[in-house]
Design a protein around this motif. Sequence first.
Motif, mmCIF file in Angstrom:
data_model
loop_
_atom_site.group_PDB
_atom_site.id
_atom_site.type_symbol
_atom_site.label_atom_id
_atom_site.label_comp_id
_atom_site.label_asym_id
_atom_site.label_seq_id
_atom_site.Cartn_x
_atom_site.Cartn_y
_atom_site.Cartn_z
ATOM 1 N N LEU A 43 0.856 -1.181 0.000
ATOM 2 C CA LEU A 43 0.000 0.000 0.000
ATOM 3 C C LEU A 43 0.895 1.234 0.000
ATOM 4 N N PRO A 44 1.005 1.921 -1.107
ATOM 5 C CA PRO A 44 1.906 3.079 -1.199
ATOM 6 C C PRO A 44 1.258 4.349 -0.652
ATOM 7 N N ALA A 45 2.079 5.363 -0.482
ATOM 8 C CA ALA A 45 1.570 6.714 -0.233
ATOM 9 C C ALA A 45 1.474 7.410 -1.580
ATOM 10 N N MET A 46 0.344 8.042 -1.856
ATOM 11 C CA MET A 46 0.095 8.633 -3.170
ATOM 12 C C MET A 46 -0.126 10.125 -3.060
ATOM 13 N N PHE A 47 0.487 10.866 -3.997
ATOM 14 C CA PHE A 47 0.282 12.302 -4.113
ATOM 15 C C PHE A 47 -0.228 12.579 -5.522
ATOM 16 N N THR A 48 -1.319 13.315 -5.634
ATOM 17 C CA THR A 48 -1.864 13.675 -6.943
ATOM 18 C C THR A 48 -2.291 15.137 -6.935
ATOM 19 N N ASP A 49 -2.687 15.610 -8.118
ATOM 20 C CA ASP A 49 -3.333 16.913 -8.160
ATOM 21 C C ASP A 49 -4.788 16.741 -7.731
ATOM 22 N N ALA A 50 -5.574 17.791 -7.843
ATOM 23 C CA ALA A 50 -6.932 17.767 -7.290
ATOM 24 C C ALA A 50 -7.975 17.288 -8.283
ATOM 25 N N TYR A 51 -7.564 16.607 -9.344
ATOM 26 C CA TYR A 51 -8.531 16.058 -10.291
ATOM 27 C C TYR A 51 -9.474 15.109 -9.557
ATOM 28 N N ALA A 52 -10.779 15.278 -9.760
ATOM 29 C CA ALA A 52 -11.784 14.570 -8.964
ATOM 30 C C ALA A 52 -11.755 13.060 -9.170
ATOM 31 N N GLY A 53 -11.227 12.590 -10.287
ATOM 32 C CA GLY A 53 -11.285 11.166 -10.579
ATOM 33 C C GLY A 53 -10.305 10.308 -9.805
ATOM 34 N N TYR A 54 -9.279 10.908 -9.207
ATOM 35 C CA TYR A 54 -8.241 10.104 -8.564
ATOM 36 C C TYR A 54 -8.732 9.351 -7.331
ATOM 37 N N GLU A 55 -9.466 10.027 -6.470
ATOM 38 C CA GLU A 55 -9.867 9.394 -5.210
ATOM 39 C C GLU A 55 -10.713 8.146 -5.450
ATOM 40 N N SER A 56 -11.689 8.247 -6.352
ATOM 41 C CA SER A 56 -12.526 7.080 -6.637
ATOM 42 C C SER A 56 -11.744 5.992 -7.365
ATOM 43 N N ALA A 57 -10.792 6.381 -8.214
ATOM 44 C CA ALA A 57 -9.980 5.387 -8.922
ATOM 45 C C ALA A 57 -9.100 4.612 -7.942
ATOM 46 N N ILE A 58 -8.520 5.314 -6.964
ATOM 47 C CA ILE A 58 -7.692 4.649 -5.955
ATOM 48 C C ILE A 58 -8.547 3.717 -5.100
ATOM 49 N N PHE A 62 -7.602 -0.178 -4.841
ATOM 50 C CA PHE A 62 -6.998 -0.623 -3.585
ATOM 51 C C PHE A 62 -8.017 -0.885 -2.477
ATOM 52 N N GLY A 63 -9.273 -0.531 -2.699
ATOM 53 C CA GLY A 63 -10.275 -0.630 -1.644
ATOM 54 C C GLY A 63 -10.521 -2.052 -1.167
ATOM 55 N N ARG A 64 -10.947 -2.165 0.080
ATOM 56 C CA ARG A 64 -11.295 -3.452 0.670
ATOM 57 C C ARG A 64 -12.799 -3.679 0.539
ATOM 58 N N ARG A 65 -13.156 -4.870 0.122
ATOM 59 C CA ARG A 65 -14.568 -5.204 -0.051
ATOM 60 C C ARG A 65 -15.099 -5.902 1.197
ATOM 61 N N TYR A 66 -16.146 -5.336 1.749
ATOM 62 C CA TYR A 66 -16.756 -5.894 2.948
ATOM 63 C C TYR A 66 -18.184 -6.314 2.639
ATOM 64 N N PRO A 67 -18.576 -7.529 3.066
ATOM 65 C CA PRO A 67 -19.949 -7.980 2.784
ATOM 66 C C PRO A 67 -20.970 -7.202 3.607
ATOM 67 N N PHE A 80 -21.518 -5.705 -1.983
ATOM 68 C CA PHE A 80 -20.476 -5.440 -0.990
ATOM 69 C C PHE A 80 -20.260 -3.932 -0.840
ATOM 70 N N VAL A 81 -19.612 -3.568 0.249
ATOM 71 C CA VAL A 81 -19.262 -2.176 0.512
ATOM 72 C C VAL A 81 -17.761 -2.024 0.301
ATOM 73 N N LEU A 82 -17.375 -0.999 -0.447
ATOM 74 C CA LEU A 82 -15.970 -0.737 -0.738
ATOM 75 C C LEU A 82 -15.478 0.362 0.191
ATOM 76 N N ARG A 83 -14.419 0.054 0.970
ATOM 77 C CA ARG A 83 -13.911 1.013 1.953
ATOM 78 C C ARG A 83 -12.418 1.253 1.749
ATOM 79 N N TRP A 84 -12.002 2.429 2.149
ATOM 80 C CA TRP A 84 -10.587 2.804 2.030
ATOM 81 C C TRP A 84 -9.752 1.924 2.958
ATOM 82 N N LEU A 88 -3.193 2.911 3.585
ATOM 83 C CA LEU A 88 -3.027 3.583 2.298
ATOM 84 C C LEU A 88 -3.143 5.093 2.499
ATOM 85 N N ALA A 89 -2.041 5.792 2.351
ATOM 86 C CA ALA A 89 -2.008 7.243 2.572
ATOM 87 C C ALA A 89 -2.198 7.968 1.244
ATOM 88 N N TYR A 90 -2.935 9.071 1.290
ATOM 89 C CA TYR A 90 -3.232 9.812 0.058
ATOM 90 C C TYR A 90 -3.338 11.295 0.346
#
Length: 218
Positions: A43-58, A62-67, A80-84, A88-90
């Motif tokens: 799980l890396p630390a990620m730095f991006t610009d403020a483009y709205a698509g990055y958070e949902s793409a990450i 990398f998200g964990r699926r919970y029933p 399932f529910v997808l959680r951060w 994973l740092a962002y």
Amino acid sequence: MWDHTAVTADSKLVVSLVVGKRTQEQTDALVHDARGRLRAGHLPAMFTDAYAGYESAILKAFGRRYPVPRFSAKGRAPRFVLRWPQGLAYGQVKKQYQRGRVERIEVRALYGKAQLQHILSLLGYKHINTSVVERHNGTSRLRNQRKVRKTLAFSKAPRYHRWMSWLSVGLYNFCHAHSSLKITQETQVLQRSPAMAAKLTDRIWSTRQWLLCPVLGG
């Protein structure tokens, strides 16, 4: 055409490249491809610009699926529910422009604030920033004339732009020394490429060596 790149901050290695319009689909493809090139479970630390698509793409990559608990035997099973994932740092860097110039820069630590501070100290950074990607973009425009703005050198067909972008990334990773990666061994200064810093090779390759090297797995 937009070159979406994922670059490591320590070795300056371009890990992933996706060429196309800046859309959610392309952003998802970049993050998914980058995840596939990392060590399993890392799980890396990620730095991006403020483009709205990055958070949902990450989150998708990398998200964990919970029933979701089911309270009735009737009907369709709940999704399932997808959680951060924990660990994973962002962080984001948001630039505000006025008349084509940067007027203000806002830094956001969105997830894993304590881990982000630790990673920043290891990298020698004082703040979250995207300087590595921005420096690579500048280098890429210098070496690949098809990406220079406001000229007649732009690619006339998307496939040519895509081919030249991949060629440029390969040469950058293996065939060019990076000024910030040089190290001193005894009395000698060792020039290193991003691939050397990432321990993928022990030498700077010639263009001929890189072109003749077989590619396995892509």
